[in-house]
Design a protein around this motif. Structure first.
Motif, mmCIF file in Angstrom:
data_model
loop_
_atom_site.group_PDB
_atom_site.id
_atom_site.type_symbol
_atom_site.label_atom_id
_atom_site.label_comp_id
_atom_site.label_asym_id
_atom_site.label_seq_id
_atom_site.Cartn_x
_atom_site.Cartn_y
_atom_site.Cartn_z
ATOM 1 N N LEU A 284 0.806 -1.220 0.000
ATOM 2 C CA LEU A 284 0.000 0.000 0.000
ATOM 3 C C LEU A 284 0.840 1.271 0.000
ATOM 4 O O LEU A 284 0.512 2.225 -0.717
ATOM 5 C CB LEU A 284 -0.980 0.005 1.172
ATOM 6 C CG LEU A 284 -2.288 -0.778 0.951
ATOM 7 C CD1 LEU A 284 -3.165 -0.686 2.190
ATOM 8 C CD2 LEU A 284 -3.038 -0.295 -0.273
ATOM 9 N N PRO A 285 1.924 1.357 0.776
ATOM 10 C CA PRO A 285 2.712 2.596 0.706
ATOM 11 C C PRO A 285 3.179 2.917 -0.710
ATOM 12 O O PRO A 285 3.173 4.077 -1.128
ATOM 13 C CB PRO A 285 3.891 2.316 1.647
ATOM 14 C CG PRO A 285 3.356 1.324 2.627
ATOM 15 C CD PRO A 285 2.450 0.441 1.821
ATOM 16 N N TYR A 286 3.587 1.899 -1.440
ATOM 17 C CA TYR A 286 4.084 2.140 -2.808
ATOM 18 C C TYR A 286 2.953 2.594 -3.735
ATOM 19 O O TYR A 286 3.102 3.590 -4.451
ATOM 20 C CB TYR A 286 4.731 0.876 -3.353
ATOM 21 C CG TYR A 286 5.298 1.057 -4.744
ATOM 22 C CD1 TYR A 286 6.523 1.678 -4.929
ATOM 23 C CD2 TYR A 286 4.594 0.632 -5.866
ATOM 24 C CE1 TYR A 286 7.050 1.866 -6.196
ATOM 25 C CE2 TYR A 286 5.100 0.813 -7.141
ATOM 26 C CZ TYR A 286 6.319 1.433 -7.299
ATOM 27 O OH TYR A 286 6.829 1.629 -8.558
ATOM 28 N N GLY A 294 2.738 10.576 -7.842
ATOM 29 C CA GLY A 294 3.179 10.274 -9.193
ATOM 30 C C GLY A 294 4.323 9.304 -9.282
ATOM 31 O O GLY A 294 4.552 8.704 -10.330
ATOM 32 N N ILE A 295 5.057 9.109 -8.190
ATOM 33 C CA ILE A 295 6.235 8.248 -8.239
ATOM 34 C C ILE A 295 6.682 7.918 -6.817
ATOM 35 O O ILE A 295 6.403 8.676 -5.873
ATOM 36 C CB ILE A 295 7.374 8.936 -9.030
ATOM 37 C CG1 ILE A 295 8.385 7.925 -9.545
ATOM 38 C CG2 ILE A 295 8.014 10.053 -8.221
ATOM 39 C CD1 ILE A 295 9.300 8.481 -10.623
ATOM 40 N N ALA A 296 7.341 6.764 -6.647
ATOM 41 C CA ALA A 296 7.892 6.369 -5.348
ATOM 42 C C ALA A 296 9.108 5.493 -5.592
ATOM 43 O O ALA A 296 9.203 4.822 -6.627
ATOM 44 C CB ALA A 296 6.853 5.620 -4.518
ATOM 45 N N VAL A 375 10.767 -1.601 -12.840
ATOM 46 C CA VAL A 375 10.663 -1.253 -11.419
ATOM 47 C C VAL A 375 9.188 -1.117 -11.046
ATOM 48 O O VAL A 375 8.461 -0.328 -11.655
ATOM 49 C CB VAL A 375 11.399 0.062 -11.104
ATOM 50 C CG1 VAL A 375 11.253 0.416 -9.623
ATOM 51 C CG2 VAL A 375 12.865 -0.037 -11.488
ATOM 52 N N GLY A 376 8.756 -1.876 -10.059
ATOM 53 C CA GLY A 376 7.367 -1.767 -9.631
ATOM 54 C C GLY A 376 6.788 -3.114 -9.263
ATOM 55 O O GLY A 376 7.509 -4.030 -8.844
ATOM 56 N N ILE A 377 5.472 -3.259 -9.431
ATOM 57 C CA ILE A 377 4.773 -4.459 -8.981
ATOM 58 C C ILE A 377 4.575 -5.416 -10.153
ATOM 59 O O ILE A 377 4.024 -5.055 -11.192
ATOM 60 C CB ILE A 377 3.428 -4.108 -8.325
ATOM 61 C CG1 ILE A 377 3.666 -3.281 -7.054
ATOM 62 C CG2 ILE A 377 2.655 -5.382 -7.979
ATOM 63 C CD1 ILE A 377 2.415 -2.873 -6.328
ATOM 64 N N SER A 435 17.465 0.244 -3.860
ATOM 65 C CA SER A 435 16.936 1.568 -4.177
ATOM 66 C C SER A 435 16.745 1.659 -5.682
ATOM 67 O O SER A 435 17.712 1.551 -6.446
ATOM 68 C CB SER A 435 17.879 2.681 -3.702
ATOM 69 O OG SER A 435 17.341 3.954 -4.024
ATOM 70 N N ALA A 436 15.504 1.796 -6.088
ATOM 71 C CA ALA A 436 15.211 1.920 -7.519
ATOM 72 C C ALA A 436 13.913 2.698 -7.669
ATOM 73 O O ALA A 436 12.981 2.544 -6.874
ATOM 74 C CB ALA A 436 15.092 0.561 -8.181
ATOM 75 N N THR A 437 13.860 3.517 -8.694
ATOM 76 C CA THR A 437 12.701 4.367 -8.950
ATOM 77 C C THR A 437 12.258 4.180 -10.394
ATOM 78 O O THR A 437 13.097 4.113 -11.294
ATOM 79 C CB THR A 437 13.060 5.845 -8.731
ATOM 80 O OG1 THR A 437 13.616 5.994 -7.418
ATOM 81 C CG2 THR A 437 11.845 6.736 -8.863
ATOM 82 N N PRO A 438 10.952 4.072 -10.640
ATOM 83 C CA PRO A 438 10.488 4.008 -12.034
ATOM 84 C C PRO A 438 11.021 5.184 -12.843
ATOM 85 O O PRO A 438 11.225 6.286 -12.315
ATOM 86 C CB PRO A 438 8.966 4.068 -11.896
ATOM 87 C CG PRO A 438 8.689 3.520 -10.536
ATOM 88 C CD PRO A 438 9.834 3.987 -9.682
ATOM 89 N N THR A 439 11.246 4.966 -14.111
ATOM 90 C CA THR A 439 11.832 5.999 -14.964
ATOM 91 C C THR A 439 10.911 7.189 -15.126
ATOM 92 O O THR A 439 11.356 8.346 -15.131
ATOM 93 C CB THR A 439 12.153 5.409 -16.353
ATOM 94 O OG1 THR A 439 13.011 4.284 -16.183
ATOM 95 C CG2 THR A 439 12.827 6.439 -17.241
ATOM 96 N N LEU A 440 9.610 6.924 -15.219
ATOM 97 C CA LEU A 440 8.656 7.976 -15.540
ATOM 98 C C LEU A 440 7.680 8.235 -14.408
ATOM 99 O O LEU A 440 7.157 7.295 -13.789
ATOM 100 C CB LEU A 440 7.856 7.620 -16.798
ATOM 101 C CG LEU A 440 8.634 7.481 -18.104
ATOM 102 C CD1 LEU A 440 7.691 7.044 -19.221
ATOM 103 C CD2 LEU A 440 9.312 8.793 -18.458
ATOM 104 N N ASN A 441 7.426 9.511 -14.143
ATOM 105 C CA ASN A 441 6.342 9.926 -13.275
ATOM 106 C C ASN A 441 5.019 9.595 -13.968
ATOM 107 O O ASN A 441 4.943 9.504 -15.189
ATOM 108 C CB ASN A 441 6.462 11.438 -13.047
ATOM 109 C CG ASN A 441 5.613 11.913 -11.890
ATOM 110 O OD1 ASN A 441 4.396 11.803 -11.925
ATOM 111 N ND2 ASN A 441 6.243 12.487 -10.881
#
Length: 649
Positions: A284-286, A294-296, A375-377, A435-441
């Motif tokens: 849920l936090p993600y 828009g991004i996490a 990166v993500g679910i 530590s990884a962040t999706p490329t796009l908002n």
């Protein structure tokens, strides 16, 4: 506990207000809570990045006053927010004086949730009391966003009191997956007013004392719905629910002192006991931060898995149906709705493999959904395939285990020989810092996958791939970087004869890029039809029959969509024939008739002027016990009650 770093805090800087996520909290299930108990629940909600509890309170519940006081004491001490959701179905409508007293009593509390400086207030149902809210709002200056789903978005707005609307339609119909068509209707009619979108992971209830025994498909719902939320971007989201154990959609911990519904509702057994759902909070936090900002950034990988413990054909169904005639839905056998599968979602920084062991038989599974960019679910499932025993789901990368859930065994030994259609949920986190962040908002992403109902399926599948996925016609199922468009053909596409304007934009886009299906689109502009029934509405029963003295009852009731499969056989489907209003006293099965078969049909038919002697008897206003009174969609239910959207008592 998974943690994320927030990014993109200015993503919604141009919005009129910050987005928020709430959880529907059944106050009656906290009757035995101390302030410390409330604090524990609030801490868990805060860890999940939930902004507030919507306190569902039934009128006249003797536990309300003490529970609300404890809740606000706990919330004030922890900096959490609460607001009232007045339940007009549980014990009937609220008196406006009591509503005003509760709002005035707590609106100035530090923990009361405010919207643009006004106390936020919701309901569960209650459109018949809409006129009261003119006085309530004048007295309290509350911001009012009710759930009046039983009358629909258009009629709810026409009642004139709502500042926005909350939809209770959080579950898919029958054997279909979740769509956003109900959400689209709200957005259309609201015309820019705030919309509160529902999200729920599951639904199963078997409480005959409340006249409730049905399920709606869960399966992939928790994953699917959050994908839909990211695309629709509603003003608010409300999770149904935090702690409604009787309907199996709780995400809170189990509490032995909160299971009264199973006794009062005369459940055949407690189907929530030992069936934790805590794992559904893990990501849920993600998803909440992605929706809001828009991004996490993922700083800890993890795994959630869920499944039913009993193969669907191995045990007695318990009389449970898929869908419910109480809401004029076409009913199914539950085995036609649910899937015997192990479902799993993983939050990952890069691709990984998934394997599932059932009873020691290990099978490599595949991801059905992967995040664009990696990166993500990730999400998938695998059938039971006849296996039973302990379930182990493992996520690994380059031969190293990232996370693993060892779950309860799948077995054919059902409780009391009756199916438990509830889900068991487990979760695990990784042991490596990442530590990884999706490329796009989100504001840079487009739809890259979608579908549509009926004749829209092919069109939406094509157009959504390339970012054209209108929410009124299609359902976006994945977002990501804009896909390169095919070469334009210059062909001008139009809906074919007999179709309506819902096809217009889709045909124009698709035909120009090389896909012009002859069953929907053509190259000649023709007059369009004006539909009298939504293109996206599921079918209803419009004719039916039954054996013996049920024949006439079923013929009458099935014609109007009320066709319970335990009594009738639906022989034709189509657009719902709206039933005439109930004008007479309710009925029930005649002496000697099986009440579980006859009472619902006799009530529906007798209250509309058809009450066949020998099958039914009139029940002119006799006394009713509290566990018999029900409310649903304005359609009288057994024992002459009024009815609400989800059939709650």
């Amino acid at each position: 506990m998974l943690a994320w770093t927030l990014l993109g805090s200015l993503f919604f800087a141009g919005s009129a207000h910050a987005k928020a996520v709430f959880a529907h909290f059944m106050v009656t299930n906290a009757a035995k809570f101390s302030v410390a108990d409330w604090q524990n629940e609030i801490r868990l909600a805060q860890e999940a990045h939930i902004d507030a509890f919507a306190l569902n309170m039934a009128y006249g519940d003797p536990t309300n006053s003490a529970s609300v006081a404890n809740a606000f004491n706990a919330a004030n001490s922890l900096g959490f927010k609460l607001f009232f959701s007045f339940d007009y179905a549980g014990n009937g409508p609220w008196a406006k004086e009591n509503v005003i007293a509760y709002i005035d009593g707590y609106r100035s509390a530090p923990s009361y949730y405010q919207f643009n400086g006004r106390p936020f207030v919701s309901t569960f149902e209650g459109p018949a009391s809409a006129a009261d809210w003119a006085i309530i709002k004048q007295s309290t200056n509350c911001f009012f966003i009710p759930d009046w789903s039983s009358v629909g978005a258009k009629a709810a707005l026409e009642l004139g009191q709502a500042d926005g609307l909350f939809s209770w339609a959080a579950w898919p119909w029958g054997n279909q997956d979740m769509t956003t068509y109900d959400d689209a209707s709200y957005i259309q009619f609201l015309g820019g007013l705030p919309y509160m979108m529902p999200a729920s992971p599951w639904f199963f209830t078997n409480l005959p004392g409340y006249n409730k025994n049905w399920l709606w498909r869960g399966d992939d719902l928790w994953y699917d719905r959050w994908q839909e939320i990211q695309y629709v971007q509603p003003d608010f989201v409300e999770i149904i629910s935090w702690n409604d154990y009787g309907e199996s959609h709780y995400i809170a911990p189990l509490h032995d002192n909160a299971f009264d519904a199973f006794d009062i509702g005369k459940g055949p057994y407690n189907y929530a006991a030992n069936m934790p759902h805590d794992g559904w909070r893990l990501f849920l936090p993600y998803v909440i931060d992605t929706y809001k900002y828009g991004i996490a950034t993922v700083t800890e990988e993890g795994l959630v898995t869920w499944y039913r413990l009993y193969p669907s054909l191995e045990c007695n169904s318990g009389g449970t149906t898929g869908n419910t005639a109480n809401q004029l839905q076409l009913e199914f056998e539950p085995t036609e709705v649910v899937q015997d599968k192990v479902f799993f979602s993983a939050l990952l920084t890069a691709p990984a493999t998934v394997s599932v062991s059932i009873g020691g038989v290990v099978r490599t599974a595949t991801w059905e959904n992967t995040p664009d960019g990696g990166v993500g679910i990730y999400h998938g499932s695998i059938p039971f395939a006849g296996h039973s025993g302990e379930v182990v789901v493992t996520i690994s990368r380059s031969g190293t285990i990232i996370s693993q859930v060892v779950g309860k065994s799948i077995t054919t030994n059902c409780p009391n020989g009756i199916q438990n259609w509830n889900a068991w949920v487990g979760s695990a986190t990784g042991n490596q810092a990442v530590s990884a962040t999706p490329t796009l908002n989100l504001d840079k992403q487009h739809c890259i996958e979608g579908t549509g109902a009926n004749n829209f399926a092919g069109l939406c599948s094509f157009t959504c791939t390339y970012g054209y996925c209108p929410v009124g016609a299609c359902v976006c199922t994945a977002m990501g970087a804009q896909r390169e468009l095919p070469d334009a053909t210059g062909v001008k596409g139009y809906p074919i004869e007999g179709e309506d304007a819902s096809y217009g934009g889709l045909c124009s886009f698709a035909c120009n890029y090389g896909y012009c299906p002859e069953g929907a689109c053509g190259t000649v502009q023709v007059p369009l039809t004006t539909p009298t029934v939504s293109d996206f509405a599921p079918p209803a029963c419009v004719a039916g029959t039954g054996e013996g003295n049920l024949a006439g009852l079923c013929s009458f009731s099935c014609n109007f969509g009320y066709c319970p499969i335990n009594a009738c056989t639906c022989t034709a489907t189509g657009a719902l024939n709206v039933p005439p209003p109930a004008t007479t006293s309710a009925g029930r099965g005649a002496a000697g008739m099986d009440s579980s078969v006859y009472d619902g049909l006799c009530n529906f038919a007798c209250s509309r002027g058809y009450c066949p002697e020998g099958a039914c008897s009139n029940n002119p206003g006799g006394s009713q016990s509290s566990d018999e009174v029900r409310c649903k969609d304005g359609i009288p239910c057994p024992l002459n009650a009024c009815c609400s959207k989800d059939g709650k008592f």
